[in-house]
Each structure stands twice: as structure tokens, then as C-alpha cells.
Design an enzyme around this catalytic site. Structure first.
Site, PDB file in Angstrom:
ATOM      1  N   GLY A 126       0.770  -1.240   0.000  1.00  0.00           N
ATOM      2  CA  GLY A 126       0.000   0.000   0.000  1.00  0.00           C
ATOM      3  C   GLY A 126       0.797   1.282   0.000  1.00  0.00           C
ATOM      4  O   GLY A 126       1.768   1.459  -0.740  1.00  0.00           O
ATOM      5  N   ILE A 127       0.367   2.213   0.849  1.00  0.00           N
ATOM      6  CA  ILE A 127       0.976   3.537   0.914  1.00  0.00           C
ATOM      7  C   ILE A 127       2.448   3.439   1.296  1.00  0.00           C
ATOM      8  O   ILE A 127       3.299   4.147   0.747  1.00  0.00           O
ATOM      9  CB  ILE A 127       0.222   4.425   1.923  1.00  0.00           C
ATOM     10  CG1 ILE A 127      -1.229   4.629   1.478  1.00  0.00           C
ATOM     11  CG2 ILE A 127       0.910   5.780   2.068  1.00  0.00           C
ATOM     12  CD1 ILE A 127      -2.095   5.303   2.517  1.00  0.00           C
TER      13      ILE A 127
ATOM     14  N   TYR B 101     -10.578   1.355  15.399  1.00  0.00           N
ATOM     15  CA  TYR B 101      -9.620   2.009  14.500  1.00  0.00           C
ATOM     16  C   TYR B 101      -9.526   3.513  14.795  1.00  0.00           C
ATOM     17  O   TYR B 101      -8.427   4.067  14.934  1.00  0.00           O
ATOM     18  CB  TYR B 101     -10.054   1.787  13.052  1.00  0.00           C
ATOM     19  CG  TYR B 101      -9.148   2.441  12.036  1.00  0.00           C
ATOM     20  CD1 TYR B 101      -7.923   1.872  11.705  1.00  0.00           C
ATOM     21  CD2 TYR B 101      -9.526   3.631  11.411  1.00  0.00           C
ATOM     22  CE1 TYR B 101      -7.095   2.473  10.772  1.00  0.00           C
ATOM     23  CE2 TYR B 101      -8.699   4.236  10.482  1.00  0.00           C
ATOM     24  CZ  TYR B 101      -7.483   3.651  10.168  1.00  0.00           C
ATOM     25  OH  TYR B 101      -6.659   4.259   9.251  1.00  0.00           O
TER      26      TYR B 101
ATOM     27  N   SER C 133      -5.319   9.293  11.055  1.00  0.00           N
ATOM     28  CA  SER C 133      -6.443   9.179  10.120  1.00  0.00           C
ATOM     29  C   SER C 133      -7.491  10.231  10.454  1.00  0.00           C
ATOM     30  O   SER C 133      -7.696  10.569  11.630  1.00  0.00           O
ATOM     31  CB  SER C 133      -7.079   7.789  10.202  1.00  0.00           C
ATOM     32  OG  SER C 133      -8.288   7.752   9.464  1.00  0.00           O
TER      33      SER C 133
END
Length: 277
Positions: free
Chosen positions: A14-15, A165, A139
Site C-alpha cells: 500500500g501507501i 480504528y 487518520s
């Protein structure tokens, strides 16, 4: 641009993987981290082929395991005499509750406790360099949390995946802001960021295969900016979205919340004291 030594956790997917590739393209020495050695070697070789870089190294560690994290820090310290940037990129979203060693809910263990402990263990190496950065990936989900059920931490028995999360990311920002105050005057800065809603394994675990997220390159651009841009290195304790410094939630800015996350991190990682400066 001066070549720097940069550790990117969770950089085999991913990132993180794209971030590692971009940093290698820029001429930095990139320390790639992953859990699986075979996959890690494949990613390292792929980045080497794509960039022509001969300054790539691979470190393997399970970030759910405290001893693995300490061993990772020890390996990096033993191998390199300096570390200019630590990017705490690794993160998970768990659709179902899982428990890491010590009875700690997996999301909290990987997203909050792992960067807390790894940063502590690598701080002497970071302080040995002239000017260094710690970059913590948070986030925008943290904004959805308006109160924290402290009694539910760390086991997370009353489990909701999105809440777990989002709470872990409140913890990341709270930790970042408190650590920034401690590091003032040391030459080490620490900032957090939201990379965007990106099409990654993590987003697909939350939203399904047709998540509609932006390409990983977009999220990596934010990480690279906070890790390398001169202006981002002049501030500490800040939070970025889309390369723009912005204010995190009131909850993440609350000194009492920051203190409780800090003590939670100390207790669960077994750290007795942070030696700074």
C-alpha cells in the site's frame, strides 16, 4: 536534497510501499520493513529495479510483539550509525476482534502501541543525528470519536471495528502532541498526518473490494511531504491533511486525553521512563 536514512514501517504494501519507492527515487537510503521475509525481499528487489537504488535494506518484525519491536530497533541501531526519519506508517483495520500477545486488542497494538514503543527504542539513534523527524500516520477517522471508553482498553472486549480504528488514531495524534512537547529543543520533530482515503488493503478490509479509494501514490505524497519538505521540518506536534497543516479534533488536543494515552502506552509496553535530550 541531502540523502537521508529513513525507516518506513509497513512498507511492503500500500501507501508504505509507494512511500519507500518515492524516497528511493529521491536518493535516500530506505529501510523497508515488513512481517514476511520472502515478500519483503520481493518488494525490496522490485523497488531496486524500478529506481536503480543500491541503498535499500530490509528489516523483518511482527509489530504485534513487543520483543520483535525492540529487536527491530536494536537491529537498525546496530546496522546504522544514524537515522534521520522514522515513518510510523504500519496500520491495520480488523473487521473482527483479534488479540495480540498480552491480551491487547490487535488494532490498538499495531496502530498505537507499536509506534509508541518503536519511537522510544529508536529515539537515541534519532537524537544522534543533527536534525531528524518522526512521522506518525493517523487518520481523519479520529474526528468521529467524541468520548473514549477507557474501561474497554486495552482488551477491546466491547468491539466495534471502526470505533477501535478511530480510537487508535486519536491515540496516535495524542501521543504525537505530547511527545513534541518533550522533544522541544532537541532537534527532533514529530508530526502526524492523514494520508487520505486510499485504495489499500486496510480500506478494503473496511469498505470491501470496491472501496473507491484514491491511488496509493496520493497517500504516499502526503507521507513524503511531511517526511522531507523543509517547511514540514520546521514545526512539531502538528497534524496534516493533504499536505496542509490543520487542527485535529478537540479530543486529540485535550491534555487529559494525551496524558491517559501516554500512561497507557507506558504501562502496556513496559517503558519505565522516556530519556529525552
Amino acid at each position: 536534497m541531502t540523502a537521508e536514512t529513513i525507516l518506513v514501517t509497513g512498507s511492503t504494501d500500500g501507501i508504505g510501499r509507494v512511500t519507500a519507492r518515492i524516497l528511493a527515487e529521491q536518493g535516500h537510503r530506505v529501510l523497508i520493513h515488513g512481517r514476511n521475509r520472502e515478500k519483503g525481499r520481493s518488494v525490496r528487489d522490485s523497488i531496486r529495479e524500478a529506481t536503480g537504488s543500491d541503498q535499500l535494506d530490509l528489516f523483518i518484525a511482527d509489530l504485534t510483539d513487543r520483543q520483535n519491536i525492540r529487536d527491530l530497533a536494536a537491529d537498525v541501531t546496530e546496522t546504522y550509525g544514524r537515522l534521520d526519519v522514522l515513518i510510523n506508517n504500519a496500520g491495520v483495520f480488523q473487521p473482527e476482534r483479534e488479540v495480540a500477545p498480552g491480551g491487547i486488542e490487535m488494532t490498538l497494538a499495531v496502530n498505537f502501541l507499536a509506534p509508541f514503543l518503536l519511537t522510544h527504542e529508536l529515539l537515541p539513534l534519532l537524537e544522534a543525528s543533527r536534525s531528524t523527524r518522526i512521522v506518525n500516520v493517523a487518520s481523519i477517522a479520529h474526528r468521529s470519536v467524541h468520548a473514549i471508553d477507557w474501561e474497554n482498553l486495552p482488551a477491546g472486549e466491547n468491539y466495534d471495528p471502526y470505533t477501535a480504528y478511530a480510537v487508535s488514531k486519536v491515540g496516535v495524534i495524542a501521543f504525537t502532541r505530547r511527545l513534541a512537547g518533550m522533544l522541544e529543543g532537541t532537534g527532533v520533530t514529530v508530526n502526524s498526518l492523514h494520508p487520505g482515503v486510499i485504495d489499500t488493503k486496510l480500506l478494503r478490509a473496511y469498505a470491501g473490494e470496491n472501496s473507491g479509494g484514491a491511488p496509493p501514490e496520493q497517500g504516499a505524497a502526503v507521507e513524503v511531504y511531511v517526511a522531507t519538505a523543509p517547511e514540514a521540518g520546521e514545526v512539531s506536534g502538528r497534524y496534516f491533511e493533504k499536505k496542509q497543516e490543520t487542527m485535529p479534533s478537540a479530543l486529540a488536543r485535550d491534555a487529559g486525553v494525551q496524558k491517559r494515552f501516554w500512561h497507557l502506552g507506558m504501562e502496556l509496553t513496559g517503558i519505565e521512563e522516556w530519556q529525552v535530550g
